[in-house]
Design an enzyme around this catalytic site. Structure first.
Site, PDB file in Angstrom:
ATOM      1  N   ARG A  37      -0.540  -2.524  -6.753  1.00 45.22           N
ATOM      2  CA  ARG A  37      -0.831  -3.596  -5.789  1.00 45.22           C
ATOM      3  C   ARG A  37      -1.727  -4.648  -6.430  1.00 45.22           C
ATOM      4  O   ARG A  37      -1.499  -5.845  -6.298  1.00 45.22           O
ATOM      5  CB  ARG A  37      -1.493  -2.984  -4.562  1.00 45.22           C
ATOM      6  CG  ARG A  37      -1.870  -3.964  -3.452  1.00 45.22           C
ATOM      7  CD  ARG A  37      -2.296  -3.161  -2.216  1.00 45.22           C
ATOM      8  NE  ARG A  37      -2.991  -3.950  -1.216  1.00 45.22           N
ATOM      9  CZ  ARG A  37      -2.398  -4.689  -0.285  1.00 45.22           C
ATOM     10  NH1 ARG A  37      -1.078  -4.755  -0.259  1.00 45.22           N
ATOM     11  NH2 ARG A  37      -3.104  -5.356   0.614  1.00 45.22           N
TER      12      ARG A  37
ATOM     13  N   ARG B 260       0.865  -1.175   0.000  1.00 39.64           N
ATOM     14  CA  ARG B 260       0.000   0.000   0.000  1.00 39.64           C
ATOM     15  C   ARG B 260       0.908   1.233   0.000  1.00 39.64           C
ATOM     16  O   ARG B 260       2.028   1.195   0.528  1.00 39.64           O
ATOM     17  CB  ARG B 260      -0.901   0.022   1.225  1.00 39.64           C
ATOM     18  CG  ARG B 260      -1.804  -1.206   1.377  1.00 39.64           C
ATOM     19  CD  ARG B 260      -2.554  -1.167   2.689  1.00 39.64           C
ATOM     20  NE  ARG B 260      -3.458  -2.308   2.860  1.00 39.64           N
ATOM     21  CZ  ARG B 260      -3.113  -3.455   3.471  1.00 39.64           C
ATOM     22  NH1 ARG B 260      -1.890  -3.589   3.968  1.00 39.64           N
ATOM     23  NH2 ARG B 260      -3.992  -4.432   3.589  1.00 39.64           N
TER      24      ARG B 260
ATOM     25  N   TYR C 206      -8.885 -11.321  -6.854  1.00 39.38           N
ATOM     26  CA  TYR C 206      -7.825 -11.407  -7.858  1.00 39.38           C
ATOM     27  C   TYR C 206      -7.892 -12.692  -8.658  1.00 39.38           C
ATOM     28  O   TYR C 206      -7.334 -12.762  -9.747  1.00 39.38           O
ATOM     29  CB  TYR C 206      -6.460 -11.250  -7.184  1.00 39.38           C
ATOM     30  CG  TYR C 206      -6.306  -9.911  -6.519  1.00 39.38           C
ATOM     31  CD1 TYR C 206      -6.226  -8.747  -7.276  1.00 39.38           C
ATOM     32  CD2 TYR C 206      -6.285  -9.792  -5.141  1.00 39.38           C
ATOM     33  CE1 TYR C 206      -6.117  -7.511  -6.675  1.00 39.38           C
ATOM     34  CE2 TYR C 206      -6.171  -8.558  -4.520  1.00 39.38           C
ATOM     35  CZ  TYR C 206      -6.093  -7.428  -5.299  1.00 39.38           C
ATOM     36  OH  TYR C 206      -5.990  -6.203  -4.696  1.00 39.38           O
TER      37      TYR C 206
ATOM     38  N   LYS D 262      -1.945  -2.739   8.124  1.00 42.05           N
ATOM     39  CA  LYS D 262      -3.037  -2.319   8.995  1.00 42.05           C
ATOM     40  C   LYS D 262      -2.914  -3.022  10.345  1.00 42.05           C
ATOM     41  O   LYS D 262      -2.592  -4.202  10.409  1.00 42.05           O
ATOM     42  CB  LYS D 262      -4.383  -2.637   8.344  1.00 42.05           C
ATOM     43  CG  LYS D 262      -4.637  -1.823   7.075  1.00 42.05           C
ATOM     44  CD  LYS D 262      -5.989  -2.132   6.466  1.00 42.05           C
ATOM     45  CE  LYS D 262      -6.245  -1.276   5.239  1.00 42.05           C
ATOM     46  NZ  LYS D 262      -7.567  -1.562   4.618  1.00 42.05           N
TER      47      LYS D 262
ATOM     48  N   HIS E 121      -3.582  -9.228   3.756  1.00 39.75           N
ATOM     49  CA  HIS E 121      -5.038  -9.251   3.898  1.00 39.75           C
ATOM     50  C   HIS E 121      -5.435 -10.048   5.133  1.00 39.75           C
ATOM     51  O   HIS E 121      -4.912 -11.139   5.367  1.00 39.75           O
ATOM     52  CB  HIS E 121      -5.693  -9.899   2.667  1.00 39.75           C
ATOM     53  CG  HIS E 121      -5.745  -8.996   1.486  1.00 39.75           C
ATOM     54  ND1 HIS E 121      -5.920  -9.465   0.201  1.00 39.75           N
ATOM     55  CD2 HIS E 121      -5.654  -7.640   1.370  1.00 39.75           C
ATOM     56  CE1 HIS E 121      -5.928  -8.443  -0.649  1.00 39.75           C
ATOM     57  NE2 HIS E 121      -5.773  -7.340   0.040  1.00 39.75           N
TER      58      HIS E 121
ATOM     59  N   HIS F 237      -2.516   2.121  -6.077  1.00 38.95           N
ATOM     60  CA  HIS F 237      -3.144   0.860  -5.715  1.00 38.95           C
ATOM     61  C   HIS F 237      -3.240  -0.084  -6.915  1.00 38.95           C
ATOM     62  O   HIS F 237      -3.341  -1.300  -6.748  1.00 38.95           O
ATOM     63  CB  HIS F 237      -4.528   1.107  -5.116  1.00 38.95           C
ATOM     64  CG  HIS F 237      -4.800   0.293  -3.890  1.00 38.95           C
ATOM     65  ND1 HIS F 237      -4.014   0.370  -2.753  1.00 38.95           N
ATOM     66  CD2 HIS F 237      -5.738  -0.642  -3.617  1.00 38.95           C
ATOM     67  CE1 HIS F 237      -4.480  -0.461  -1.839  1.00 38.95           C
ATOM     68  NE2 HIS F 237      -5.516  -1.107  -2.344  1.00 38.95           N
TER      69      HIS F 237
END
Length: 314
Positions: A263, A163, A295, A187, A286, A260
């Site tokens: 990514r 990110r 994806y 995150k 994730h 993004h």
């Protein structure tokens, strides 16, 4: 046609006096306990502010709100022509909030848990082909410090699937060139180690050797940051995003591309090349496998397109 922010719900009398302090505690919990980013906490706050205003307007008891009343809230949002994405996001915030209320023993009623998520058309993320990535990186061909830095930024985006905020937070010590790997903090401050290919190693080495010292000399104080501005400071996510968009336009690519997209391209290339879904999930950081599964659709679509183009019976 759906649109956000153009047709707001009628203005109420402000936040509900019962909910307001509870929402404040919940937002503190998200930041202090779950370690969510300030931007994420602000987004939760904005979505719950809409709900608070509706509660105050409607006169419902927030700690005893019913499934039917929550459906009325969602219907009002729909009539106000908010997009399905916005309504879904607000519902997600309400669900998380009521789950926290139950966990804290503030209420034992959680009508939000039974609410169905609005169905929306699935929009596949934008990706670049490997040739487009080559074009993008190759178009930044100067030998000055800023050009070398920009090539390093682009190479790392494609090599790690990071990110843009994760790239901004990288320190020099987070890049281990001898092992060919980068430590990213995603995150919730979760760390993950991502291997990078030889071209990226060579590019980062060239940047550290020639460009970063030049940029660092412009700073007033020493910094451990990897990617530096012309003033010798850590480049923010917004600054990196601006450089990416400038470089994409200069390469003649889609003007709406964002970092993004790199990514998304990283994940799609890995899956197309045979990587398993769990590995890609780990590399992307994730939390849920379902987030990574989008994806697989992109990979299948690309395989279908290649078949249609190359198969003699197509």
């Amino acid at each position: 046609m759906s649109r956000d922010h153009e047709v707001p719900v009628a203005v109420g009398e402000g936040p509900d006096p019962v909910l307001e302090p509870l929402v404040g505690r919940f937002l503190s919990y998200l930041g202090d306990v779950r370690n969510l980013s300030p931007n994420t906490v602000r987004a939760y706050g904005a979505d719950l502010a809409s709900f608070q205003e509706w509660v105050a307007r409607s006169g419902v008891e927030p700690l005893h709100v019913t499934h039917r009343q929550l459906r009325l809230y969602l219907s009002e949002q729909s009539r106000a022509r908010y997009s399905t994405h916005t309504i879904d996001r607000r519902l997600s915030a309400i669900r998380s909030f009521y789950r926290w209320l139950v966990d804290e023993g503030i209420t034992d009623e959680d009508a939000a848990a039974a609410l169905a998520t609005p169905k929306a058309a699935r929009l596949l993320p934008k990706t670049l082909t490997d040739a487009e990535v080559e074009l993008l990186i190759g178009s930044v061909d100067g030998d000055d410090a800023c050009s070398v830095r920009d090539r390093t930024m682009l190479e790392l985006l494609y090599a790690t699937g990071a990110r843009i905020s994760e790239l901004s937070h990288l320190d020099v010590a987070d890049v281990d060139l001898s092992q060919g790997q980068v430590s990213l903090f995603g995150k919730g401050s979760k760390q993950r180690i991502v291997p990078i290919y030889d071209l990226a190693v060579e590019q980062v080495h060239a940047y550290l050797l020639r460009a970063r010292p030049t940029l660092a000399r412009n700073g007033k104080e020493p910094t451990s940051a990897l990617l530096l501005s012309t003033r010798g400071r850590r480049m923010s996510a917004d600054a990196l995003r601006t450089r990416f968009e400038h470089d994409a336009r200069a390469a003649g690519l889609d003007a709406t591309l964002t970092p993004h997209a790199m990514r998304h391209s990283y994940a799609t290339e890995l899956l197309s090349g045979g990587a398993d879904l769990r590995s890609v999930q780990e590399l992307l950081g994730h939390e849920s496998l379902s987030t990574t599964q989008i994806y697989t659709h992109l990979s299948v679509d690309r395989l279908k397109a290649a078949t249609r183009q190359a198969h003699p019976r197509s």
